[in-house]
Design an enzyme around this catalytic site. Structure first.
Site, PDB file in Angstrom:
ATOM      1  N   SER A 112      37.790  42.527  35.918  1.00 41.47           N
ATOM      2  CA  SER A 112      37.674  41.078  35.845  1.00 41.47           C
ATOM      3  C   SER A 112      37.959  40.572  34.423  1.00 41.47           C
ATOM      4  O   SER A 112      39.047  40.789  33.905  1.00 41.47           O
ATOM      5  CB  SER A 112      36.283  40.655  36.333  1.00 41.47           C
ATOM      6  OG  SER A 112      36.223  39.271  36.548  1.00 41.47           O
ATOM      7  N   ASP A 240      39.883  38.115  47.236  1.00 43.94           N
ATOM      8  CA  ASP A 240      39.099  37.856  46.020  1.00 43.94           C
ATOM      9  C   ASP A 240      38.850  36.351  45.878  1.00 43.94           C
ATOM     10  O   ASP A 240      39.786  35.555  45.898  1.00 43.94           O
ATOM     11  CB  ASP A 240      39.879  38.386  44.806  1.00 43.94           C
ATOM     12  CG  ASP A 240      39.036  38.462  43.544  1.00 43.94           C
ATOM     13  OD1 ASP A 240      38.180  37.582  43.342  1.00 43.94           O
ATOM     14  OD2 ASP A 240      39.246  39.396  42.753  1.00 43.94           O
ATOM     15  N   HIS A 272      35.926  40.507  45.187  1.00 43.68           N
ATOM     16  CA  HIS A 272      36.198  40.698  43.766  1.00 43.68           C
ATOM     17  C   HIS A 272      35.753  42.045  43.212  1.00 43.68           C
ATOM     18  O   HIS A 272      36.462  42.685  42.460  1.00 43.68           O
ATOM     19  CB  HIS A 272      35.521  39.567  42.976  1.00 43.68           C
ATOM     20  CG  HIS A 272      35.785  39.592  41.510  1.00 43.68           C
ATOM     21  ND1 HIS A 272      37.057  39.527  40.978  1.00 43.68           N
ATOM     22  CD2 HIS A 272      34.938  39.673  40.442  1.00 43.68           C
ATOM     23  CE1 HIS A 272      36.986  39.554  39.663  1.00 43.68           C
ATOM     24  NE2 HIS A 272      35.717  39.655  39.312  1.00 43.68           N
TER      25      HIS A 272
END
Length: 307
Positions: A112, A240, A272
């Protein structure tokens, strides 16, 4: 059996929390891991032990402003500008890099926000020779190259935040991502809600730096140098709801074309946190296999091969 070791490392006047997951036997490879926004290294469930059981030593740290590296409330989200973020990462990576050809190869992975940071480090000429070219391969889990539609902020909010960051850089701003948007596993969602170290708090300076990095990545204005990056693996869930799958795929198709050893894996229907979603075992296996294939002695090029 996996050995877990906690510690700290100092950079400047700050001590950051570290943790390692070590094989009880031969270390075939090392993985340096960079976590995401409002995250910490103890939130990756069975992923790191799984890798260690297969001979991959994992080394991670709670970034400045996050997790156990926060000593007081005022430090929450206090990451500093991008230059400090990259300096912290580089300072942690360097001691793990191989000194001799017989040392285990080192891989660097980011999730991320951490994935966007790894991409930024990879693309910075200042780190090309002493870090990037000495890393055997880079892995990105759902990297933050752009927002998913569910999380895209209003343009006026972004502009106002950027301006305010110059006046009140340490001003705290909450940016909560609903836990149910991160994983389809109800236990993970409950765990995220209950974790006191998941504080969802950034500073205006830190958030402005994050937005600047993503804007540069999304536009393609920065890209990793093919003469320094040996290999890259990217994995992203098609469902996601935090970062954009399509932006990651676009970046890979346009900015990683000169890297000869490159892999993109779309995880159909995954959210995610690939490491904490339903079906995470597939992700675990993919990462381990990719690393171990490149950890074989015949696959390790000399450190100066691309300098």
């Amino acid at each position: 059996m996996v050995l877990e070791k906690e510690g700290t490392f100092r950079i400047g006047d700050k001590e950051l929390y570290t943790k390692s997951w070590l094989p009880d036997g031969l270390t075939k490879a090392k993985l340096v891991f960079i976590h995401g926004f409002s995250d910490h290294v103890n939130r990756y469930y069975g992923f790191f032990p799984f890798l260690a059981e297969r001979g991959i030593a994992v080394h991670g740290f709670d970034q400045r402003g996050w997790g156990r590296s926060v000593a007081k409330p005022a430090e929450k989200g206090l990451t500093g500008p991008t230059t400090r973020v990259l300096d912290d990462m580089a300072a942690f990576i360097r001691p793990h890099l191989p000194s001799y050809p017989s040392d285990p190869p080192v891989f660097v992975m980011g999730h991320s926000m951490g994935g966007g940071q790894v991409l930024t480090l990879m693309s910075d000429p200042a780190y090309a020779k002493d870090i990037v070219s000495r890393v055997r391969g880079f892995l990105l889990e759902a990297p933050f190259i752009d927002f998913a539609p569910e999380e895209r902020p209003w343009t006026l909010k972004v502009i106002a935040g950027r301006l305010a960051s110059h006046v009140l850089p340490r001003f705290h701003l909450s940016n909560r991502i609903p836990p149910e948007n991160l994983s389809r596993d109800p236990e993970v969602v409950r765990s995220l809600d209950a974790d006191p170290l998941v504080h969802d708090t950034g500073t205006l300076e830190g958030l402005a730096g994050l937005l600047d990095r993503t804007a540069a990545l999304a536009s393609g204005s920065i890209r990793p140098p093919s003469d320094a990056v040996r290999a890259i693996w990217v994995g992203h869930g098609t469902a996601d709801k935090a970062t954009s799958f399509s932006a990651t795929k676009k970046w890979f198709d346009q900015c990683a074309t000169d890297i000869s050893d490159r892999t993109f894996k779309a995880y159909e229907g995954y959210y995610h946190q690939l490491h904490a979603d339903k079906g995470r075992e597939e992700f675990y296996e993919d990462v381990a296999a990719w690393i171990l294939e490149r950890a074989e002695p015949t696959a390790i090029a000399p450190l100066d091969a691309k300098l």
